[in-house]
Design a protein around this motif. Structure first.
Motif, mmCIF file in Angstrom:
data_model
loop_
_atom_site.group_PDB
_atom_site.id
_atom_site.type_symbol
_atom_site.label_atom_id
_atom_site.label_comp_id
_atom_site.label_asym_id
_atom_site.label_seq_id
_atom_site.Cartn_x
_atom_site.Cartn_y
_atom_site.Cartn_z
ATOM 1 N N ARG A 28 13.680 -6.789 4.183
ATOM 2 C CA ARG A 28 13.648 -8.206 4.579
ATOM 3 C C ARG A 28 12.855 -9.060 3.608
ATOM 4 N N SER A 29 12.171 -8.440 2.647
ATOM 5 C CA SER A 29 11.323 -9.204 1.731
ATOM 6 C C SER A 29 12.166 -10.141 0.864
ATOM 7 N N SER A 30 11.766 -11.417 0.818
ATOM 8 C CA SER A 30 12.519 -12.383 0.002
ATOM 9 C C SER A 30 12.311 -12.110 -1.491
ATOM 10 N N SER A 31 11.330 -11.294 -1.827
ATOM 11 C CA SER A 31 11.047 -10.977 -3.232
ATOM 12 C C SER A 31 11.993 -9.894 -3.763
ATOM 13 N N TYR A 32 12.681 -9.193 -2.856
ATOM 14 C CA TYR A 32 13.487 -8.047 -3.290
ATOM 15 C C TYR A 32 14.534 -8.415 -4.337
ATOM 16 N N ARG A 82 1.705 -12.688 2.557
ATOM 17 C CA ARG A 82 2.438 -13.669 3.378
ATOM 18 C C ARG A 82 3.490 -14.349 2.521
ATOM 19 N N HIS A 83 4.649 -14.624 3.121
ATOM 20 C CA HIS A 83 5.677 -15.322 2.345
ATOM 21 C C HIS A 83 5.210 -16.737 2.028
ATOM 22 N N SER A 84 5.396 -17.151 0.786
ATOM 23 C CA SER A 84 5.072 -18.512 0.381
ATOM 24 C C SER A 84 5.902 -18.830 -0.857
ATOM 25 N N ASN A 86 0.837 -1.216 0.000
ATOM 26 C CA ASN A 86 0.000 0.000 0.000
ATOM 27 C C ASN A 86 0.868 1.261 0.000
ATOM 28 N N SER A 87 2.175 1.080 -0.237
ATOM 29 C CA SER A 87 3.073 2.237 -0.298
ATOM 30 C C SER A 87 3.105 2.859 -1.685
ATOM 31 N N PHE A 88 2.325 2.307 -2.601
ATOM 32 C CA PHE A 88 2.276 2.822 -3.975
ATOM 33 C C PHE A 88 1.850 4.295 -3.986
HETATM 34 C C1 FMN Z 1 -2.225 -4.095 3.312
HETATM 35 C C2 FMN Z 1 -0.766 -4.456 3.246
HETATM 36 C C3 FMN Z 1 0.143 -3.547 2.703
HETATM 37 C C4 FMN Z 1 1.497 -3.870 2.620
HETATM 38 N N1 FMN Z 1 2.351 -2.963 2.062
HETATM 39 C C5 FMN Z 1 3.655 -3.272 1.916
HETATM 40 C C6 FMN Z 1 4.546 -2.363 1.259
HETATM 41 O O1 FMN Z 1 4.168 -1.289 0.810
HETATM 42 N N2 FMN Z 1 5.851 -2.755 1.125
HETATM 43 C C7 FMN Z 1 6.311 -3.961 1.595
HETATM 44 O O2 FMN Z 1 7.501 -4.258 1.441
HETATM 45 N N3 FMN Z 1 5.488 -4.835 2.225
HETATM 46 C C8 FMN Z 1 4.174 -4.531 2.380
HETATM 47 N N4 FMN Z 1 3.316 -5.424 2.975
HETATM 48 C C9 FMN Z 1 3.869 -6.723 3.438
HETATM 49 C C10 FMN Z 1 4.255 -7.628 2.244
HETATM 50 O O3 FMN Z 1 3.141 -7.894 1.416
HETATM 51 C C11 FMN Z 1 4.872 -8.936 2.756
HETATM 52 O O4 FMN Z 1 5.894 -8.628 3.629
HETATM 53 C C12 FMN Z 1 5.457 -9.756 1.626
HETATM 54 O O5 FMN Z 1 4.443 -10.258 0.788
HETATM 55 C C13 FMN Z 1 6.304 -10.886 2.219
HETATM 56 O O6 FMN Z 1 6.561 -11.845 1.240
HETATM 57 P P1 FMN Z 1 8.014 -12.125 0.623
HETATM 58 O O7 FMN Z 1 8.990 -12.264 1.739
HETATM 59 O O8 FMN Z 1 7.785 -13.388 -0.141
HETATM 60 O O9 FMN Z 1 8.370 -10.976 -0.268
HETATM 61 C C14 FMN Z 1 1.969 -5.120 3.085
HETATM 62 C C15 FMN Z 1 1.050 -6.040 3.645
HETATM 63 C C16 FMN Z 1 -0.287 -5.715 3.714
HETATM 64 C C17 FMN Z 1 -1.264 -6.706 4.296
#
Ligand code: FMN
Length: 204
Positions: free
Chosen positions: A67-71, A98-100, A48-50
């Motif tokens: 910390r996101s594994s997608s980075y 959620r991470h999956s 939602n940081s868009f």
């Molecule tokens: C409503 C909502 C908004 C989110 N906004 C962000 C965001 O702007 N940036 C971000 O890095 N994570 C955000 N997250 C968390 C990521 O979606 C989450 O950490 C990510 O999917 C983890 O998966 P990964 O480790 O596989 O990347 C948000 C989660 C929710 C529920």
């Protein structure tokens, strides 16, 4: 005056990250899933940081948690896509929050610029070329130059104090009918609201 910067630093260090996140929730936002692909690896993150940045050139930004594994994939990919979710896509929002290992399992999608996954049922999507990245605290700000977009003109999902979409729907229902119907819809709204709150507490 000489001591002012040091005082500011102490104030910043004392800010509790959870309270900070809570205060930011006063600002309603839409909900997106930002996607990218490199080779056979696809990633998607609910975000939602868009935000819009510039009209000419057409620039947008979002930020990703370090910390996101997608980075790793976003860092390598030449393009990414921003899927702006529709009001009935809160389940998809949960799936990508959620991470999956396979967030895309049974999710219908096509591919846009650079192979970035696109969800056909979303409210709108933007296909972006990576423009630049900024190191910012515990996140990277990612800037994208929009190269294509589609507007499906459907009601978008709205996030306000961890409460998705129900506010918009409630007002639509309440103003359509009168008397009993409005009361029933208010009950439905309150019921949905508490379910949404529970779901969000679980995700965080
Ligand atoms: C409503 C909502 C908004 C989110 N906004 C962000 C965001 O702007 N940036 C971000 O890095 N994570 C955000 N997250 C968390 C990521 O979606 C989450 O950490 C990510 O999917 C983890 O998966 P990964 O480790 O596989 O990347 C948000 C989660 C929710 C529920």
């Amino acid at each position: 005056m000489k001591n002012a910067p040091a005082l500011k630093l102490v104030e910043l260090l004392e800010i509790d990250p959870h309270a900070f996140r809570n205060v930011l929730e006063n600002f309603p936002t839409g909900v997106t899933i930002v996607t990218a692909a490199v080779g056979t690896r696809k990633v998607g993150v609910t975000a939602n940081s868009f935000s819009s940045v510039s009209l000419s050139p057409p620039l947008i930004s979002w930020s990703i948690d370090k910390r996101s594994s997608s980075y790793e994939v976003f860092n390598k990919a030449s393009h990414f896509a921003v899927n702006i979710l529709a009001a009935d896509q809160s389940n998809l929002s949960g799936q990508f929050a959620r991470h999956s290992e396979d967030k895309f399992a049974s999710v219908e999608h096509t591919h846009g610029a650079g192979g970035a996954p696109i969800f056909p049922e979303c409210s709108a999507h933007l296909e972006c070329e990576l423009f630049s990245q900024i190191d910012a605290g515990d996140h990277y700000i990612i800037l994208g130059k929009v190269v294509a977009f589609t507007d499906h003109d459907t009601t978008p999902l709205v996030l306000l104090r961890s409460l998705q979409n129900w506010v918009t729907n409630h007002w639509r229902f309440a103003h359509r009918g009168g008397g009993h119907r409005s009361t029933a819809n208010l009950d439905r709204f309150l019921d949905c609201r508490s379910k949404a709150m529970r779901q969000f507490k679980h995700w965080y």
